[in-house]
Design an enzyme around this catalytic site. Structure first.
Site, mmCIF file in Angstrom:
data_model
loop_
_atom_site.group_PDB
_atom_site.id
_atom_site.type_symbol
_atom_site.label_atom_id
_atom_site.label_comp_id
_atom_site.label_asym_id
_atom_site.label_seq_id
_atom_site.Cartn_x
_atom_site.Cartn_y
_atom_site.Cartn_z
ATOM 1 N N ASP A 1 8.705 11.035 -15.226
ATOM 2 C CA ASP A 1 8.665 11.730 -13.933
ATOM 3 C C ASP A 1 9.516 11.061 -12.857
ATOM 4 O O ASP A 1 9.404 11.406 -11.670
ATOM 5 C CB ASP A 1 7.211 11.823 -13.450
ATOM 6 C CG ASP A 1 6.429 12.877 -14.228
ATOM 7 O OD1 ASP A 1 6.963 13.991 -14.414
ATOM 8 O OD2 ASP A 1 5.287 12.602 -14.636
ATOM 9 N N GLU B 1 10.511 11.500 -4.481
ATOM 10 C CA GLU B 1 9.740 11.675 -3.250
ATOM 11 C C GLU B 1 8.343 11.070 -3.354
ATOM 12 O O GLU B 1 7.801 10.560 -2.365
ATOM 13 C CB GLU B 1 9.589 13.177 -2.949
ATOM 14 C CG GLU B 1 8.471 13.473 -1.963
ATOM 15 C CD GLU B 1 8.263 14.948 -1.737
ATOM 16 O OE1 GLU B 1 8.805 15.423 -0.737
ATOM 17 O OE2 GLU B 1 7.583 15.620 -2.532
ATOM 18 N N ASP B 2 7.756 11.114 -4.554
ATOM 19 C CA ASP B 2 6.370 10.679 -4.677
ATOM 20 C C ASP B 2 6.205 9.171 -4.543
ATOM 21 O O ASP B 2 5.117 8.688 -4.248
ATOM 22 C CB ASP B 2 5.795 11.141 -6.029
ATOM 23 C CG ASP B 2 5.675 12.652 -6.080
ATOM 24 O OD1 ASP B 2 5.349 13.246 -5.037
ATOM 25 O OD2 ASP B 2 5.925 13.234 -7.149
ATOM 26 N N ARG C 1 3.004 6.643 -13.656
ATOM 27 C CA ARG C 1 4.204 6.630 -12.818
ATOM 28 C C ARG C 1 4.413 5.298 -12.082
ATOM 29 O O ARG C 1 5.371 5.152 -11.322
ATOM 30 C CB ARG C 1 4.148 7.811 -11.823
ATOM 31 C CG ARG C 1 4.107 9.164 -12.526
ATOM 32 C CD ARG C 1 4.347 10.332 -11.565
ATOM 33 N NE ARG C 1 5.639 10.213 -10.912
ATOM 34 C CZ ARG C 1 6.068 11.021 -9.946
ATOM 35 N NH1 ARG C 1 5.292 12.025 -9.553
ATOM 36 N NH2 ARG C 1 7.254 10.860 -9.394
ATOM 37 N N ARG D 1 -4.025 13.112 -6.248
ATOM 38 C CA ARG D 1 -3.171 11.922 -6.267
ATOM 39 C C ARG D 1 -3.355 11.012 -5.042
ATOM 40 O O ARG D 1 -3.036 9.832 -5.099
ATOM 41 C CB ARG D 1 -1.696 12.345 -6.343
ATOM 42 C CG ARG D 1 -1.332 13.138 -7.589
ATOM 43 C CD ARG D 1 -1.217 12.240 -8.799
ATOM 44 N NE ARG D 1 -0.998 12.993 -10.024
ATOM 45 C CZ ARG D 1 0.201 13.353 -10.478
ATOM 46 N NH1 ARG D 1 1.286 13.039 -9.793
ATOM 47 N NH2 ARG D 1 0.305 14.018 -11.607
ATOM 48 N N HIS E 1 0.102 18.715 -5.131
ATOM 49 C CA HIS E 1 0.340 17.987 -3.884
ATOM 50 C C HIS E 1 0.276 18.952 -2.704
ATOM 51 O O HIS E 1 0.458 20.157 -2.871
ATOM 52 C CB HIS E 1 1.751 17.375 -3.888
ATOM 53 C CG HIS E 1 1.941 16.250 -4.847
ATOM 54 N ND1 HIS E 1 2.909 16.265 -5.823
ATOM 55 C CD2 HIS E 1 1.312 15.067 -4.971
ATOM 56 C CE1 HIS E 1 2.864 15.129 -6.507
ATOM 57 N NE2 HIS E 1 1.906 14.392 -6.020
ATOM 58 N N CYS F 1 10.507 17.263 -4.035
ATOM 59 C CA CYS F 1 10.205 16.006 -4.733
ATOM 60 C C CYS F 1 11.425 15.379 -5.391
ATOM 61 O O CYS F 1 11.375 14.242 -5.829
ATOM 62 C CB CYS F 1 9.088 16.204 -5.742
ATOM 63 S SG CYS F 1 9.326 17.572 -6.834
HETATM 64 C C1 CIR Z 1 3.783 14.723 -11.776
HETATM 65 O O1 CIR Z 1 2.806 15.305 -12.214
HETATM 66 O O2 CIR Z 1 3.682 13.672 -11.134
HETATM 67 C C2 CIR Z 1 5.156 15.291 -12.048
HETATM 68 N N1 CIR Z 1 5.179 15.933 -13.324
HETATM 69 C C3 CIR Z 1 5.536 16.283 -10.979
HETATM 70 C C4 CIR Z 1 5.627 15.662 -9.627
HETATM 71 C C5 CIR Z 1 6.129 16.628 -8.593
HETATM 72 N N2 CIR Z 1 6.170 16.016 -7.323
HETATM 73 C C6 CIR Z 1 6.075 16.679 -6.165
HETATM 74 O O3 CIR Z 1 5.899 17.872 -6.140
HETATM 75 N N3 CIR Z 1 6.143 15.957 -5.048
#
Ligand code: CIR
Length: 257
Positions: free
Chosen positions: A61, A66-67, A86, A131, A161, A248
């Site tokens: 991922d 962004e995360d 992650r 999260r 999110h 993201c």
């Molecule tokens: C996750 O589940 O963390 C990733 N497959 C997708 C993250 C997407 N992030 C976002 O929308 N900020």
């Protein structure tokens, strides 16, 4: 100083990422890479200079930068990520952010994903989601009060999110799937509600009157254009299979001039 957007190439393991709401379906990783390149191209056409972080092929991922970190005007924040798979993404995002901004870390038991942090002027709406937890919101509030950011918690239900469910598309305007997010914290803002047939259409990237959004949401595109925004549609079908969207895939740095 040009405006900078941090991105990261799609990992070789991209098809094996976390999934929460979607069924796993085959992902064409080469096609995802072409879609990602087109996304970067749109950002460049809007005046952003792309700064690519190193690929992390073992972190499926990692493209969703962004995360892993939040860039504000005065500082950047990194936090333990909401999905333990992650964790390995954080360090290189922190190193990249530290080139431009002082970085502060939130500490356990806080977990927070940047996909839950949505800015409108000096207000930061923070999704309480699968999260991002209450401890993170408390630490975030304490950290940012001296900088005069107001941190406003928002309940997220049904979406991964906060920014999967809604997007700020102007200082006082929010685009939302009202099924997935408690709208009461946005009282006083103009709300544009996506049509129920376009539940995933409320996740768009807004900058300076431009909106970058996935193809496949024609009603939402018309709604945004009708609100005076310039809409740029990008084919993100493979990236959406991984529950990702246009916000993201980048961290837009503040004007650092
Ligand atoms: C996750 O589940 O963390 C990733 N497959 C997708 C993250 C997407 N992030 C976002 O929308 N900020």
């Amino acid at each position: 100083m040009p405006r900078l957007a941090l991105t990261r190439p799609i990992s070789a393991s991209f098809a094996r990422g976390e999934l929460t709401y979607l069924e796993r379906v085959p992902i064409d990783v080469d096609r995802a890479r072409r879609q990602h390149a087109a996304y970067e191209g749109v950002l460049e056409s809007l005046g952003w200079t792309i700064v690519r972080l190193p690929a992390l092929d073992e972190q499926p991922d990692a493209v969703f930068v962004e995360d892993a970190g939040i860039a504000l005007d005065e500082l950047a924040v990194v936090a333990p990520m909401g999905a333990s798979s992650r964790t390995g993404e954080s360090r290189s995002v922190e190193e990249a952010l530290a080139r431009y901004l002082p970085v502060t870390r939130l500490t356990p038991p806080a977990t927070l994903d940047g996909g839950d942090v949505m800015r409108a002027g000096r207000r930061l709406f923070v999704g309480r989601s699968r999260r991002t937890n209450a401890a993170a919101i408390e630490q975030f509030q304490r950290l940012l009060a001296p900088y005069e950011y107001e941190v406003i918690p928002v309940e997220v239900k049904g979406a991964l999110h906060l920014k999967s469910a809604c997007s700020v598309v102007g200082e006082r305007t929010i685009l939302a799937n009202t099924e997935w997010v408690d709208m009461s914290p946005f009282a006083g803002m103009d709300a544009l509600a996506v049509d129920p047939s376009e539940a995933w259409g409320a996740s768009v990237l807004h900058a300076d009157g431009h909106v970058v959004m996935p193809t496949g949401f024609p009603r939402t595109a018309r709604l945004l254009a009708g609100a005076g925004l310039t809409v740029h549609e990008v084919d993100l079908t493979e990236i959406r299979k991984a529950e990702g969207g246009p916000t993201c895939l980048s961290i837009l740095l503040p004007n650092l001039a």
